[in-house]
Structure formats: structure tokens, C-alpha cells
Design a protein around this motif. Structure first.
Motif, short mmCIF file in Angstrom:
data_model
loop_
_atom_site.label_atom_id
_atom_site.label_comp_id
_atom_site.label_asym_id
_atom_site.label_seq_id
_atom_site.Cartn_x
_atom_site.Cartn_y
_atom_site.Cartn_z
N LYS A 81 2.32 11.18 19.16
CA LYS A 81 2.89 10.45 20.30
C LYS A 81 4.15 9.67 19.96
O LYS A 81 4.96 9.38 20.84
N THR A 82 4.34 9.30 18.68
CA THR A 82 5.52 8.46 18.35
C THR A 82 6.47 9.14 17.36
O THR A 82 7.59 8.68 17.18
N GLY A 83 6.00 10.18 16.68
CA GLY A 83 6.84 10.80 15.65
C GLY A 83 6.87 9.99 14.36
O GLY A 83 7.60 10.32 13.43
N LEU A 84 6.10 8.91 14.30
CA LEU A 84 6.08 8.05 13.10
C LEU A 84 4.77 8.26 12.33
O LEU A 84 3.75 8.61 12.92
N ASP A 85 4.81 8.02 11.04
CA ASP A 85 3.58 8.02 10.23
C ASP A 85 3.03 6.60 10.15
O ASP A 85 3.79 5.67 9.91
N ALA A 86 1.73 6.48 10.31
CA ALA A 86 1.10 5.16 10.13
C ALA A 86 0.73 5.00 8.66
O ALA A 86 0.52 5.99 7.96
N THR A 87 0.67 3.75 8.18
CA THR A 87 0.06 3.49 6.88
C THR A 87 -1.22 2.73 7.16
O THR A 87 -1.20 1.73 7.89
N ILE A 88 -2.33 3.24 6.60
CA ILE A 88 -3.63 2.68 6.97
C ILE A 88 -4.31 2.07 5.74
O ILE A 88 -4.41 2.73 4.70
N TYR A 89 -4.70 0.81 5.86
CA TYR A 89 -5.33 0.10 4.76
C TYR A 89 -6.73 -0.34 5.16
O TYR A 89 -6.92 -0.86 6.26
N VAL A 90 -7.68 -0.15 4.26
CA VAL A 90 -9.00 -0.77 4.46
C VAL A 90 -8.99 -2.04 3.62
O VAL A 90 -8.81 -2.00 2.41
N CYS A 91 -9.13 -3.17 4.29
CA CYS A 91 -8.90 -4.45 3.61
C CYS A 91 -10.19 -5.17 3.27
O CYS A 91 -11.22 -4.97 3.93
N SER A 92 -10.13 -6.04 2.31
CA SER A 92 -11.24 -6.95 2.04
C SER A 92 -10.74 -8.38 2.28
O SER A 92 -9.54 -8.65 2.17
N ALA A 93 -11.66 -9.28 2.62
CA ALA A 93 -11.29 -10.69 2.84
C ALA A 93 -11.37 -11.39 1.49
O ALA A 93 -12.39 -11.30 0.80
N GLU A 94 -10.31 -12.06 1.12
CA GLU A 94 -10.21 -12.62 -0.23
C GLU A 94 -10.06 -14.13 -0.20
O GLU A 94 -9.82 -14.73 0.84
N ALA A 95 -10.16 -14.72 -1.39
CA ALA A 95 -9.99 -16.17 -1.51
C ALA A 95 -8.52 -16.54 -1.32
O ALA A 95 -7.62 -15.73 -1.58
N GLY A 96 -8.31 -17.77 -0.88
CA GLY A 96 -6.95 -18.28 -0.74
C GLY A 96 -6.30 -18.46 -2.10
O GLY A 96 -6.88 -18.15 -3.16
N ALA A 97 -5.09 -19.01 -2.06
CA ALA A 97 -4.24 -19.11 -3.25
C ALA A 97 -4.93 -19.82 -4.41
O ALA A 97 -5.74 -20.72 -4.21
N SER A 98 -4.59 -19.40 -5.62
CA SER A 98 -5.18 -20.05 -6.79
C SER A 98 -4.27 -19.93 -8.00
O SER A 98 -3.39 -19.07 -8.04
N ARG A 99 -4.53 -20.82 -8.95
CA ARG A 99 -3.87 -20.70 -10.25
C ARG A 99 -4.76 -19.84 -11.12
O ARG A 99 -5.94 -20.14 -11.29
#
Ligand code: GLA
Length: 405
Positions: A385-403
Motif C-alpha cells: 500500500k505504501t511502497g515502503l519497507d517496515a522495520t519490525i522490532y519485538v521489544c522488551s521493557a527494560e530498566a531506566g538509566a543506570s551507571r
């Protein structure tokens, strides 16, 4: 949670990015560039917003999760006022003095780092000079908050080099002010907040007025968070974002004429809005209707997730998309095509655009057994329908910023 990151031979279904190798790379490059081991390594993630879009600058509710894409910085303290930072993404080195922090029109990525040091100086902290190397795998200009990730990681890097620490809520507020004042983007608090305060396997229910927040566990098995990048450049986003903000303010100013206690759309009920419908432009009414209905959806969706009703949660995601498309008008052909393709796949609980809009990504909750089918069907329909390729990611929920070290 959700979201066991997957591997797949299909190049468009991206597997979980390996932060370990980012850490190794950044340390090795630091050593090559500065001839010593870094004293500290810090990280901050991007985010995906599950529901609650364009509500944060209206004092409303949001429900994002930090994800497994992040910015990593390795650095050393310097005992002068010089900041020297090399980007492995852009292959550029930016150098500036903490005594004269100018906007860099050439190496624009460096302005996020500059912005943070500028804000630290203005708020009475004492950042020291530093040598640093930055890398990251948050897709750029995709609505997954690469800018919040570099801001929050830069703040942690300046804290490490300057030997002070900032509370993680204050860090988010400081990063938001930096983006607004130095970079010039009038954003809300959501992106920086979840990058700084995310919790592994949880989404964050955040009240953007009080900054009270509650991590809500995501389902442990069987449900995946799938992010689809339309790969459509987000051209209009800055100007239209500011326009939406002022339309929301216009709605508030109309209603506040009769009720001066109302200071933002957070304070307005749907019944109150309808009473004032005839006093505002049609467009302004629709913008306000989105924000008020979206706040209600966030409150309901948190309850549904907590009671294990993923079907109900998914329906609210779908309603959110329609409201963003028709009332708030921040969707586009590519986002609508991607979302509609997702709605047609069995095993999809819900799907919507995520982030500011005008391109960027969609987020879908998908039964994990159906993820491969989702990928094939959505990719094929989107391409046709758009002529574009999608990039598909399966994500995980991660911890916020850290040292990290
Ligand atoms: C961008 C902004 C956020 C928020 C979203 C829309 O990501 O940075 O503050 O307003 O858009 O929900």
C-alpha cells in the motif's frame, strides 16, 4: 514480560540489540581514542508509549515503557573545563568549554550533550570537563526517544565525572528543561521521565502533573510488544507539535473564562468541554476532546492491565489511534496503513501510533505465537500500500538509566 526478544532470519524482524556489545565497543573505542580505560560507563534507554499520547503537556496521564534500545557513554573526568565527546554513530568529535556552551549548528547530535551541561551549570551543579565516547542503537527520528536517551545518559555521565548525583525524578525534569531551553523543542516530560525511571518488565503509569508514578507489571508470558517503524521521515513534527500545544491552550483559555480554576485540559471533564463547544473553533474542540478522552483511556487501561484484561487494553489502544487520527490529526497515511494492517492480523490485541506522530512508529500488543504471522502480514500489506519497507522490532521493557561501572 511480554516480550521475549526474538530472532528471525527475516532481516526486517530485528532481534534484541545486544547492549553488552555496545558497552564493549564504547570501552574499546574510548581506549583507542584517549589511551586509557574509561572511569565510568552509563546507559539510558529509549521508550515506547503504550497509551496516553499528547497528554503530557496537558498535565495528563501517560503509560510508556523503557525499551531494549539504548545510548551508552564511556567517559573520564578531566580536570579542566573542556568537554570532548566522540560519537560512534556520527563519527564526529565535538569539543567545547563548560565556560562557553554554544549551540553547535554543524554537529547537531552534540547539542543534547551541550544542553545537559548548560542546564547543570544553570541549576547550580558543578559539572567537570570530561572525555567521552557515545554510541547507541535507538533508531533515530523514529519516535522512540533517542533524544531523551542521549540527554539522560549525558546527565549520568556528567554526574559521574563531576562526582555528584541527582535524584532520578529531578534528572528527568532537568533533561526536559535542557531540551526545551537549549535544543528548542517544547516537549513534555514523558520521554525523559521513563528513560530515567523505567522498570524492567513494567510499564510506568505516570501522572505528569504531580510526577507520581507507579510501575505496572506487563504480562510475563504470551504477549509481545511489537514496534513497527514506518520508515517515513517525520517532516512536520516540530511545527505541528507546537501548533497542537497552542490549540490545547486555546481550549483551556476559553473554558477558564467561566472557571478560572481550570489551568490545563487535565482539569476539564468531557461534560464541561461539551458545554463550551460552541465558544471554540471546531478544530480546537476536537483537540481537547482527544486529550480528555485519552486521559480517561489511560486510567481505564491501567486498571484493565492490572486485572489481566489484555483484550480490553487492546481495544483502548485502537480507540486511542482513532482519536489521534480523527480528533488530534497527528497520524498520517503510513501510520494508518500500518495500524490497519495490524488490526487485520489474528492474535493482535490492539495497535496504535506511538509518540508525536507524522511518521515514526506504531506499537501493537500481539499474542506471542502470532508474531511471525504478524510480521509477514503487516510487512506485505504495508509494502503493497505504501511502497515502503517496515522495520519490525519485538521489544522488551527494560530498566531506566543506570551507571554500569
Ligand atoms: C513527543 C514528546 C513527548 C510527548 C509525545 C506525544 O515524544 O517528546 O513529551 O508529548 O511526543 O505524546
Amino acid at each position: 514480560m511480554v516480550v521475549r526478544p526474538r530472532r528471525n532470519n527475516n532481516s526486517h524482524l530485528e532481534s534484541c540489540p545486544k547492549t553488552m556489545s555496545q558497552i564493549e565497543t564504547v570501552c574499546r573505542e574510548f581506549h583507542d581514542l584517549f589511551g586509557m580505560e574509561p572511569e565510568f560507563v552509563v546507559r539510558a534507554p529509549g521508550r515506547v508509549n503504550l497509551i496516553g499520547e499528547h497528554t503530557d503537556y496537558n498535565d495528563g496521564f501517560v503509560f510508556p515503557a523503557a525499551i531494549n534500545f539504548e545510548v551508552v557513554i564511556a567517559g573520564n573526568r578531566r580536570n579542566d573545563d573542556q568537554v570532548r565527546i566522540h560519537s560512534l554513530v556520527f563519527h564526529q568529535t565535538s569539543t567545547y568549554s563548560l565556560n562557553k556552551i554554544d549551540y553547535d549548528g554543524e554537529y547537531k547530535w552534540s547539542n543534547y550533550v551541550r544542553a545537559i551541561s548548560d542546564q547543570l551549570v544553570k541549576t547550580g551543579h558543578s559539572p567537570s570537563g570530561m572525555n567521552a565516547v557515545v554510541t547507541g542503537n535507538v533508531p533515530l527520528s523514529s519516535g522512540l526517544s533517542s533524544s531523551a536517551a542521549i540527554e539522560v545518559s549525558s546527565c549520568l555521565a556528567f554526574e559521574a565525572s563531576g562526582r555528584f548525583t541527582i535524584d532520578s525524578v529531578d534528572r528527568a525534569v532537568l533533561c526536559q528543561s535542557a531540551e526545551r531551553q537549549f535544543v528548542g523543542v517544547n516537549c513534555g516530560i514523558m520521554d525523559q521521565f521513563v528513560s530515567a525511571n523505567g522498570v524492567k518488565d513494567h510499564a510506568l503509569f505516570l501522572d505528569t502533573r504531580s510526577l507520581d508514578f507507579r510501575p505496572v507489571p506487563l504480562p510475563e508470558t504470551g504477549v509481545s510488544i511489537v514496534v513497527c517503524d514506518t520508515n517515513k521521515p517525520r517532516g512536520l513534527v516540530d511545527s505541528q507539535y507546537n501548533k497542537r500545544r497552542s490549540e490545547c491552550e486555546e481550549a483551556v483559555s476559553v473554558i477558564a473564562q467561566t472557571d478560572p480554576d481550570i489551568t490545563s485540559l487535565r482539569d476539564v471533564t468531557m461534560e464541561q468541554l461539551v458545554v463550551h463547544e460552541g465558544e471554540m473553533k471546531r478544530e480546537v474542540f476536537r483537540r481537547a476532546r482527544h486529550v480528555i478522552s485519552e486521559n480517561n483511556r489511560v486510567l481505564k487501561s491501567v486498571d484493565l492491565l492490572e486485572s489481566g484484561d489484555i483484550d480490553g487494553f487492546g481495544k483502548l489502544m485502537n480507540e486511542s489511534h482513532v482519536s489521534l487520527q480523527k480528533d488530534f490529526e497527528v497520524s498520517c497515511l503510513e501510520l494508518d496503513t500500518m495500524v490497519e494492517a495490524a488490526w487485520n492480523v489474528s492474535g493482535v490485541y490492539g495497535s496504535r501510533m506511538t509518540g508525536a506522530g507524522f511518521g515514526g512508529c506504531t506499537v501493537s500488543l500481539v499474542k506471542s505465537d502470532f508474531v511471525d504471522q504478524f510480521e509477514q502480514q503487516v510487512q506485505a500489506e504495508y509494502r503493497a500500500k505504501t511502497g515502503l519497507d517496515a522495520t519490525i522490532y519485538v521489544c522488551s521493557a527494560e530498566a531506566g538509566a543506570s551507571r554500569i561501572r
